[in-house]
Design an enzyme around this catalytic site. Structure first.
Site, PDB file in Angstrom:
ATOM      1  N   ASP A  17      17.324   9.661  35.202  1.00 31.88           N
ATOM      2  CA  ASP A  17      17.549   9.870  33.766  1.00 31.88           C
ATOM      3  C   ASP A  17      16.561   9.001  32.983  1.00 31.88           C
ATOM      4  O   ASP A  17      16.531   7.779  33.151  1.00 31.88           O
ATOM      5  CB  ASP A  17      18.996   9.482  33.442  1.00 31.88           C
ATOM      6  CG  ASP A  17      19.415   9.886  32.039  1.00 31.88           C
ATOM      7  OD1 ASP A  17      20.619  10.030  31.810  1.00 31.88           O
ATOM      8  OD2 ASP A  17      18.545  10.019  31.162  1.00 31.88           O
ATOM      9  N   ASP A 115      15.666  15.579  30.486  1.00 28.07           N
ATOM     10  CA  ASP A 115      15.246  14.266  30.997  1.00 28.07           C
ATOM     11  C   ASP A 115      16.075  13.811  32.189  1.00 28.07           C
ATOM     12  O   ASP A 115      16.055  12.638  32.529  1.00 28.07           O
ATOM     13  CB  ASP A 115      15.342  13.216  29.877  1.00 28.07           C
ATOM     14  CG  ASP A 115      16.760  12.767  29.614  1.00 28.07           C
ATOM     15  OD1 ASP A 115      17.672  13.613  29.717  1.00 28.07           O
ATOM     16  OD2 ASP A 115      16.954  11.580  29.337  1.00 28.07           O
ATOM     17  N   GLU A 116      16.775  14.730  32.825  1.00 32.90           N
ATOM     18  CA  GLU A 116      17.778  14.303  33.795  1.00 32.90           C
ATOM     19  C   GLU A 116      17.894  15.310  34.932  1.00 32.90           C
ATOM     20  O   GLU A 116      17.905  16.511  34.688  1.00 32.90           O
ATOM     21  CB  GLU A 116      19.107  14.236  33.031  1.00 32.90           C
ATOM     22  CG  GLU A 116      20.234  13.647  33.763  1.00 32.90           C
ATOM     23  CD  GLU A 116      21.517  13.729  32.923  1.00 32.90           C
ATOM     24  OE1 GLU A 116      21.455  13.752  31.671  1.00 32.90           O
ATOM     25  OE2 GLU A 116      22.583  13.779  33.548  1.00 32.90           O
TER      26      GLU A 116
HETATM   27  P1  TTP Z   1      20.464  11.365  27.156  1.00 29.80           P
HETATM   28  O1  TTP Z   1      19.832  11.175  28.493  1.00 29.80           O
HETATM   29  O2  TTP Z   1      21.935  11.561  27.085  1.00 29.80           O
HETATM   30  O3  TTP Z   1      20.122  10.127  26.234  1.00 29.80           O
HETATM   31  P2  TTP Z   1      18.810   9.281  26.129  1.00 29.80           P
HETATM   32  O4  TTP Z   1      17.804   9.663  27.157  1.00 29.80           O
HETATM   33  O5  TTP Z   1      18.314   9.331  24.720  1.00 29.80           O
HETATM   34  O6  TTP Z   1      19.343   7.815  26.379  1.00 29.80           O
HETATM   35  P3  TTP Z   1      19.799   7.119  27.738  1.00 29.80           P
HETATM   36  O7  TTP Z   1      19.594   8.130  28.836  1.00 29.80           O
HETATM   37  O8  TTP Z   1      18.939   5.926  27.886  1.00 29.80           O
HETATM   38  O9  TTP Z   1      21.241   6.771  27.533  1.00 29.80           O
HETATM   39  O10 TTP Z   1      19.793  12.597  26.418  1.00 29.80           O
HETATM   40  C1  TTP Z   1      18.418  12.942  26.568  1.00 29.80           C
HETATM   41  C2  TTP Z   1      17.838  13.450  25.275  1.00 29.80           C
HETATM   42  O11 TTP Z   1      18.574  14.571  24.801  1.00 29.80           O
HETATM   43  C3  TTP Z   1      17.879  12.434  24.162  1.00 29.80           C
HETATM   44  O12 TTP Z   1      16.756  11.583  24.172  1.00 29.80           O
HETATM   45  C4  TTP Z   1      17.975  13.295  22.930  1.00 29.80           C
HETATM   46  C5  TTP Z   1      18.667  14.555  23.376  1.00 29.80           C
HETATM   47  N1  TTP Z   1      20.076  14.548  22.896  1.00 29.80           N
HETATM   48  C6  TTP Z   1      20.373  15.192  21.704  1.00 29.80           C
HETATM   49  O13 TTP Z   1      19.498  15.785  21.087  1.00 29.80           O
HETATM   50  N2  TTP Z   1      21.658  15.149  21.240  1.00 29.80           N
HETATM   51  C7  TTP Z   1      22.660  14.496  21.909  1.00 29.80           C
HETATM   52  O14 TTP Z   1      23.824  14.478  21.452  1.00 29.80           O
HETATM   53  C8  TTP Z   1      22.348  13.844  23.160  1.00 29.80           C
HETATM   54  C9  TTP Z   1      23.406  13.098  23.924  1.00 29.80           C
HETATM   55  C10 TTP Z   1      21.033  13.895  23.598  1.00 29.80           C
HETATM   56 MG    MG Z   2      18.262   9.867  29.173  1.00 30.37          MG
END
Ligand code: TTP
Ligand code: MG
Length: 364
Positions: A17, A115-116
């Site tokens: 992630d 991203d995951e």
């Molecule tokens: P995540 O992997 O949930 O969040 P992140 O990468 O920003 O943070 P971290 O993993 O360090 O906790 O989500 C990936 C991307 O998806 C995030 O950068 C933006 C998008 N996203 C949204 O647009 N809306 C949302 O509600 C969420 C959770 C994520």
């Molecule tokens: Mg993330």
């Protein structure tokens, strides 16, 4: 029984992630943003108070800004928050780069979001923690982005691992530590435990994995229905769901052959409608979309024609529309008399619906 099942699970799974994905990309591309609280979303002052935060960098998170928060609320929590509008094209292309790197390690990849992803690296000869380190290095080398990785024998534990040392961390949860890890986990961190479940658990005095472990399967089923089973096995660090390798799905299609050749256009039309409905159903079930639609026609002389149409954006999963497209091709190939033995409809250039779901946020 749980112990027996655990011992049988010898898979090696990584969950990867990217840290604060959109925010990290924007900080990479504009170093001035690294030292300020950053929210990815529209500035409410410039957009009549509209806007939602997609994500925030860690400085802004410490001030209470988080994903899915309204921009106005975010600004109230963090008055000097800097807003940058999201650039989905850019994030999508970086996601493509990252997924290509995943393929250097395994072809068993289950993408979860841009991203995951889960990677099953059981077949790779190298030790899983070494692979995790190499993977992080490759991603950094190619994209200058940091990620967090969880390493374990099932998907739930791998995901818990990647969350454990965020940002920029690796957590390995081997068999001998897994049960202890889960027993000490706050109840809110178990998969599927949302606000309602959490409230229920609070009332029951269940605060962590140890309390959950003490509950019987019957008790959990009475309280939570079939989700009770999921919780029961999570408390025992057991989860058999495979890494669903969607990358192997190169095409999704359906064909019909006819003992008695078709001579009637309306029969052809009806067949294409039925085929389209089946293909659409299958695509929806697998949560896939396709950019190429191929129509296959074989006649009585065993002459086979295939014609494909490719679009920049995936086809809408609308059976009637797809059947009409197929008929356009058919009418061109057989304007007059015909004798048809086979008709087929196939999607290729497959993409995941999840990737496209990002456009849900396009209206930020
Ligand atoms: P995540 O992997 O949930 O969040 P992140 O990468 O920003 O943070 P971290 O993993 O360090 O906790 O989500 C990936 C991307 O998806 C995030 O950068 C933006 C998008 N996203 C949204 O647009 N809306 C949302 O509600 C969420 C959770 C994520
Ligand atoms: Mg993330």
């Amino acid at each position: 029984m749980a112990e027996f099942l655990q011992a049988k699970d010898n898979r090696r799974i990584l969950h990867v992630d990217i840290d604060a994905f959109y925010a990290q990309v924007e900080m990479r591309d504009n170093p001035a943003l690294r030292k300020v609280p950053l929210g990815i979303g529209r500035d409410p002052d410039l957009h009549h108070g509209h806007g939602v935060i997609a994500t925030a960098n860690y400085i802004a998170r410490r001030a209470g800004v988080h994903s899915a928060m309204g921009s106005i609320e975010a600004k109230r929590a963090c008055p000097n928050l800097v807003f940058v509008a999201p650039d989905f094209e850019k994030y999508r292309s970086i996601s493509g780069q990252i997924h290509q790197i995943f393929h250097e390690f395994t072809d068993m990849i289950e993408p979860v979001a841009l991203d995951e992803a889960y990677l099953d690296v059981t077949a790779n000869k190298m030790a899983a923690p070494t692979l995790a380190a190499q993977l992080r290095h490759r991603i950094w080398q190619e994209t200058q982005l940091t990620c967090s990785v969880g390493v374990s024998y099932n998907k739930v534990l791998a995901k818990l691992g990647s969350e454990h040392h965020k940002p920029n961390g690796v957590t390995v949860i081997p068999h001998e530590l897994a049960q202890d890890f889960v027993l000490n986990l706050p109840i809110k961190d178990f998969r599927g435990v949302g606000k309602k479940t959490l409230e229920k658990f609070e009332k029951m005095g269940v605060t962590d994995g140890r309390d959950l472990y003490a509950m019987s399967l019957d008790e959990l089923r009475v309280q939570f229905g079939s989700f009770g089973d999921v919780l029961y096995w999570q408390a025992r660090a057991t989860h058999f769901s495979p890494v669903k390798d969607r990358s192997v799905s190169q095409s999704v299609g359906k064909e019909s052959t006819f003992e008695l050749a078709l001579h009637d256009r309306s029969e052809v039309e009806m067949t294409f409608k039925t085929l389209a409905e089946k293909v659409v159903l299958n695509m929806k079930k697998k949560k896939l979309l396709g950019r190429t639609l191929t129509v296959k026609i074989r006649d009585d002389d065993f002459k086979t024609q295939t014609k494909g149409m490719t679009q920049a954006v995936p086809f809408e999963l609308d059976a009637a529309f797809l059947a009409r497209q197929a008929m356009l091709i058919f009418d061109e190939a057989y304007p007059d008399n015909f004798s048809i033995r086979l008709l087929g409809l196939t999607f290729s250039n497959i993409v995941e619906q999840k990737y496209e779901a990002v456009s849900l946020f396009d209206s930020l």
